[in-house]
Write a protein that holds these residues in place. Structure first.
Motif, PDB file in Angstrom:
ATOM      1  N   MET A 141      35.996 -55.862   3.725  1.00  0.00           N
ATOM      2  CA  MET A 141      36.931 -54.495   3.321  1.00  0.00           C
ATOM      3  C   MET A 141      35.954 -53.603   2.666  1.00  0.00           C
ATOM      4  O   MET A 141      36.036 -52.316   2.941  1.00  0.00           O
ATOM      5  N   LEU A 142      34.644 -53.914   2.201  1.00  0.00           N
ATOM      6  CA  LEU A 142      33.828 -53.140   1.669  1.00  0.00           C
ATOM      7  C   LEU A 142      33.261 -52.338   3.004  1.00  0.00           C
ATOM      8  O   LEU A 142      32.680 -51.002   2.810  1.00  0.00           O
ATOM      9  N   ILE A 143      32.738 -53.038   3.860  1.00  0.00           N
ATOM     10  CA  ILE A 143      32.327 -52.338   5.191  1.00  0.00           C
ATOM     11  C   ILE A 143      33.425 -51.467   5.780  1.00  0.00           C
ATOM     12  O   ILE A 143      32.819 -50.314   6.170  1.00  0.00           O
ATOM     13  N   MET A 144      34.722 -51.890   5.803  1.00  0.00           N
ATOM     14  CA  MET A 144      35.481 -51.115   6.300  1.00  0.00           C
ATOM     15  C   MET A 144      35.529 -49.711   5.287  1.00  0.00           C
ATOM     16  O   MET A 144      35.856 -48.533   6.191  1.00  0.00           O
ATOM     17  N   ALA A 145      35.714 -49.775   4.066  1.00  0.00           N
ATOM     18  CA  ALA A 145      35.555 -48.482   3.245  1.00  0.00           C
ATOM     19  C   ALA A 145      34.490 -47.695   3.512  1.00  0.00           C
ATOM     20  O   ALA A 145      34.549 -46.475   3.400  1.00  0.00           O
ATOM     21  N   VAL A 146      33.329 -48.356   3.937  1.00  0.00           N
ATOM     22  CA  VAL A 146      32.131 -47.187   4.132  1.00  0.00           C
ATOM     23  C   VAL A 146      31.957 -46.635   5.416  1.00  0.00           C
ATOM     24  O   VAL A 146      32.130 -45.483   5.309  1.00  0.00           O
ATOM     25  N   TYR A 147      32.703 -47.279   6.214  1.00  0.00           N
ATOM     26  CA  TYR A 147      33.008 -46.653   7.553  1.00  0.00           C
ATOM     27  C   TYR A 147      34.276 -45.660   7.615  1.00  0.00           C
ATOM     28  O   TYR A 147      34.150 -44.672   8.316  1.00  0.00           O
ATOM     29  N   MET A 148      35.015 -45.825   6.765  1.00  0.00           N
ATOM     30  CA  MET A 148      36.155 -44.930   6.607  1.00  0.00           C
ATOM     31  C   MET A 148      35.742 -43.608   5.891  1.00  0.00           C
ATOM     32  O   MET A 148      36.046 -42.556   6.157  1.00  0.00           O
ATOM     33  N   VAL A 149      34.752 -43.962   4.849  1.00  0.00           N
ATOM     34  CA  VAL A 149      34.218 -42.509   4.211  1.00  0.00           C
ATOM     35  C   VAL A 149      33.295 -41.886   5.265  1.00  0.00           C
ATOM     36  O   VAL A 149      33.454 -40.686   5.437  1.00  0.00           O
ATOM     37  N   MET A 150      32.608 -42.592   6.110  1.00  0.00           N
ATOM     38  CA  MET A 150      31.879 -41.884   7.143  1.00  0.00           C
ATOM     39  C   MET A 150      32.576 -41.091   8.106  1.00  0.00           C
ATOM     40  O   MET A 150      32.168 -39.988   8.397  1.00  0.00           O
ATOM     41  N   TYR A 151      33.654 -41.741   8.874  1.00  0.00           N
ATOM     42  CA  TYR A 151      34.186 -41.343  10.040  1.00  0.00           C
ATOM     43  C   TYR A 151      35.631 -40.701   9.788  1.00  0.00           C
ATOM     44  O   TYR A 151      36.170 -40.201  10.897  1.00  0.00           O
ATOM     45  N   MET A 152      36.287 -41.022   8.828  1.00  0.00           N
ATOM     46  CA  MET A 152      37.659 -40.523   8.649  1.00  0.00           C
ATOM     47  C   MET A 152      37.631 -38.958   8.537  1.00  0.00           C
ATOM     48  O   MET A 152      36.822 -38.442   7.924  1.00  0.00           O
ATOM     49  N   MET A 153      38.510 -38.335   9.276  1.00  0.00           N
ATOM     50  CA  MET A 153      38.540 -36.837   8.944  1.00  0.00           C
ATOM     51  C   MET A 153      38.927 -36.334   7.777  1.00  0.00           C
ATOM     52  O   MET A 153      38.512 -35.224   7.015  1.00  0.00           O
ATOM     53  N   ASN A 154      39.712 -37.346   7.079  1.00  0.00           N
ATOM     54  CA  ASN A 154      40.242 -36.784   5.738  1.00  0.00           C
ATOM     55  C   ASN A 154      39.225 -37.611   4.701  1.00  0.00           C
ATOM     56  O   ASN A 154      38.839 -38.705   5.241  1.00  0.00           O
ATOM     57  N   PRO A 155      39.104 -37.049   3.449  1.00  0.00           N
ATOM     58  CA  PRO A 155      38.192 -37.737   2.443  1.00  0.00           C
ATOM     59  C   PRO A 155      38.507 -39.114   2.094  1.00  0.00           C
ATOM     60  O   PRO A 155      39.326 -39.087   1.804  1.00  0.00           O
ATOM     61  N   ALA A 156      37.663 -39.884   2.645  1.00  0.00           N
ATOM     62  CA  ALA A 156      37.980 -41.327   2.411  1.00  0.00           C
ATOM     63  C   ALA A 156      39.021 -42.089   2.685  1.00  0.00           C
ATOM     64  O   ALA A 156      39.472 -43.197   2.025  1.00  0.00           O
ATOM     65  N   GLY A 157      39.993 -41.491   3.552  1.00  0.00           N
ATOM     66  CA  GLY A 157      41.253 -42.152   4.155  1.00  0.00           C
ATOM     67  C   GLY A 157      42.507 -41.995   3.065  1.00  0.00           C
ATOM     68  O   GLY A 157      43.210 -42.731   3.052  1.00  0.00           O
ATOM     69  N   LEU A 158      42.251 -41.197   2.074  1.00  0.00           N
ATOM     70  CA  LEU A 158      43.265 -40.820   1.019  1.00  0.00           C
ATOM     71  C   LEU A 158      44.305 -39.911   1.350  1.00  0.00           C
ATOM     72  O   LEU A 158      45.470 -39.894   0.733  1.00  0.00           O
ATOM     73  N   MET A 159      44.265 -39.290   2.318  1.00  0.00           N
ATOM     74  CA  MET A 159      45.421 -38.442   2.682  1.00  0.00           C
ATOM     75  C   MET A 159      46.493 -39.244   3.605  1.00  0.00           C
ATOM     76  O   MET A 159      46.096 -40.230   3.939  1.00  0.00           O
ATOM     77  N   PRO A 160      47.662 -38.654   3.290  1.00  0.00           N
ATOM     78  CA  PRO A 160      48.835 -39.464   3.693  1.00  0.00           C
ATOM     79  C   PRO A 160      48.822 -39.452   5.338  1.00  0.00           C
ATOM     80  O   PRO A 160      48.421 -38.590   5.832  1.00  0.00           O
ATOM     81  N   MET A 161      49.255 -40.454   5.701  1.00  0.00           N
ATOM     82  CA  MET A 161      49.128 -41.065   7.110  1.00  0.00           C
ATOM     83  C   MET A 161      50.174 -42.215   7.456  1.00  0.00           C
ATOM     84  O   MET A 161      50.278 -42.958   6.433  1.00  0.00           O
ATOM     85  N   THR A 162      50.588 -42.416   8.784  1.00  0.00           N
ATOM     86  CA  THR A 162      51.582 -43.221   9.120  1.00  0.00           C
ATOM     87  C   THR A 162      50.240 -44.328   9.583  1.00  0.00           C
ATOM     88  O   THR A 162      49.646 -44.103  10.334  1.00  0.00           O
ATOM     89  N   MET A 163      50.828 -45.737   9.049  1.00  0.00           N
ATOM     90  CA  MET A 163      49.893 -46.721   9.492  1.00  0.00           C
ATOM     91  C   MET A 163      50.560 -47.466  10.557  1.00  0.00           C
ATOM     92  O   MET A 163      49.930 -48.570  11.331  1.00  0.00           O
ATOM     93  N   VAL A 164      51.664 -47.250  11.178  1.00  0.00           N
ATOM     94  CA  VAL A 164      52.335 -47.909  12.192  1.00  0.00           C
ATOM     95  C   VAL A 164      52.837 -46.750  13.291  1.00  0.00           C
ATOM     96  O   VAL A 164      53.267 -45.758  12.987  1.00  0.00           O
ATOM     97  N   HIS A 165      52.399 -47.007  14.482  1.00  0.00           N
ATOM     98  CA  HIS A 165      52.767 -46.200  15.681  1.00  0.00           C
ATOM     99  C   HIS A 165      53.671 -46.808  16.521  1.00  0.00           C
ATOM    100  O   HIS A 165      53.497 -48.132  16.748  1.00  0.00           O
ATOM    101  N   ASN A 166      54.678 -46.543  17.063  1.00  0.00           N
ATOM    102  CA  ASN A 166      55.824 -47.036  18.166  1.00  0.00           C
ATOM    103  C   ASN A 166      56.306 -47.901  17.017  1.00  0.00           C
ATOM    104  O   ASN A 166      56.283 -49.414  17.142  1.00  0.00           O
ATOM    105  N   ARG A 167      57.030 -47.692  15.854  1.00  0.00           N
ATOM    106  CA  ARG A 167      57.541 -48.512  15.013  1.00  0.00           C
ATOM    107  C   ARG A 167      58.570 -49.415  15.675  1.00  0.00           C
ATOM    108  O   ARG A 167      58.595 -50.657  15.270  1.00  0.00           O
ATOM    109  N   ARG A 168      59.505 -49.101  16.623  1.00  0.00           N
ATOM    110  CA  ARG A 168      60.319 -50.207  17.180  1.00  0.00           C
ATOM    111  C   ARG A 168      59.832 -51.137  17.941  1.00  0.00           C
ATOM    112  O   ARG A 168      60.080 -52.297  17.835  1.00  0.00           O
ATOM    113  N   GLY A 169      58.849 -50.710  18.660  1.00  0.00           N
ATOM    114  CA  GLY A 169      57.675 -51.668  19.555  1.00  0.00           C
ATOM    115  C   GLY A 169      57.152 -52.684  18.760  1.00  0.00           C
ATOM    116  O   GLY A 169      57.090 -53.719  19.168  1.00  0.00           O
ATOM    117  N   ALA A 170      56.606 -52.110  17.600  1.00  0.00           N
ATOM    118  CA  ALA A 170      55.891 -52.908  16.658  1.00  0.00           C
ATOM    119  C   ALA A 170      56.619 -54.090  15.955  1.00  0.00           C
ATOM    120  O   ALA A 170      56.335 -55.327  15.932  1.00  0.00           O
TER     121      ALA A 170
END
Length: 182
Positions: free
Chosen positions: A66-95
């Motif tokens: 999880m720490l590695i994931m957080a480091v890569y989130m800070v590096m590559y996410m377009m919003n700062p550290a992945g803190l901006m609101p976003m949906t975590m599920v795409h195609n909710r019915r299919g999922a």
């Protein structure tokens, strides 16, 4: 009810609640830490069956993952550290359909499988036996991989900073050229 049963159900509730939080939170960072909480609760359940070594491995591996994931989130996410609101599920019915189907199939499989009876006795020290089985002669490889992952994380953080790896040396010096910091 014994303390072990109460601890199991408490850890199970934490694992499920934080697992649900992974999908209902609005940011990647919060989802990462909710997933960490769920995996820590799952790792702690191994203490209840006297598998301290396996519990330790699960907890350490999940924290590092999880720490590695957080480091890569800070590096590559377009919003700062992945803190901006976003949906975590795409195609909710299919999922929901796929997840429900898989759950039903797994539950039916568990309930209809003729599980074999236990043969033999457990080893006198299951933690030591498990450690030898998991790591055994591959301990050196695991140490080298751990150092390589750590070096990658440090390099990624250094290269992701605004100043870069040269710090003040990257600033234009006198006369407009790139000079060395003094």
């Amino acid at each position: 009810m014994t303390a072990q049963v109460v601890a199991f159900w408490a850890l199970a509730a934490v694992a499920v609640a934080s697992g649900v939080a992974v999908f209902v939170t609005g940011s990647m960072a919060r989802a990462t830490f909710a997933l960490l909480a769920s995996l820590l609760a799952a790792g702690l359940t191994f203490l209840l069956i006297d598998l301290q070594y396996l519990s330790f491995l699960i907890i350490v591996m999940m924290v590092m993952e999880m720490l590695i994931m957080a480091v890569y989130m800070v590096m590559y996410m377009m919003n700062p550290a992945g803190l901006m609101p976003m949906t975590m599920v795409h195609n909710r019915r299919g999922a929901v359909l796929i997840a429900s189907t898989v759950f039903v199939l797994l539950a039916v499989g568990v309930l209809l499988t003729p599980w074999p009876a236990r043969r033999g006795a457990p080893p006198p020290d299951p933690t030591r036996q498990l450690g030898l089985s998991v790591m055994g002669p591959r301990m050196l490889v695991m140490i080298i991989i751990g150092v390589a992952i750590l070096a990658t994380m440090v390099a990624a953080i250094v290269l992701a900073t605004e100043r870069g790896r040269y710090d003040s040396a990257a600033q234009p010096g006198p006369g407009g050229g790139r000079g060395r910091a003094t």
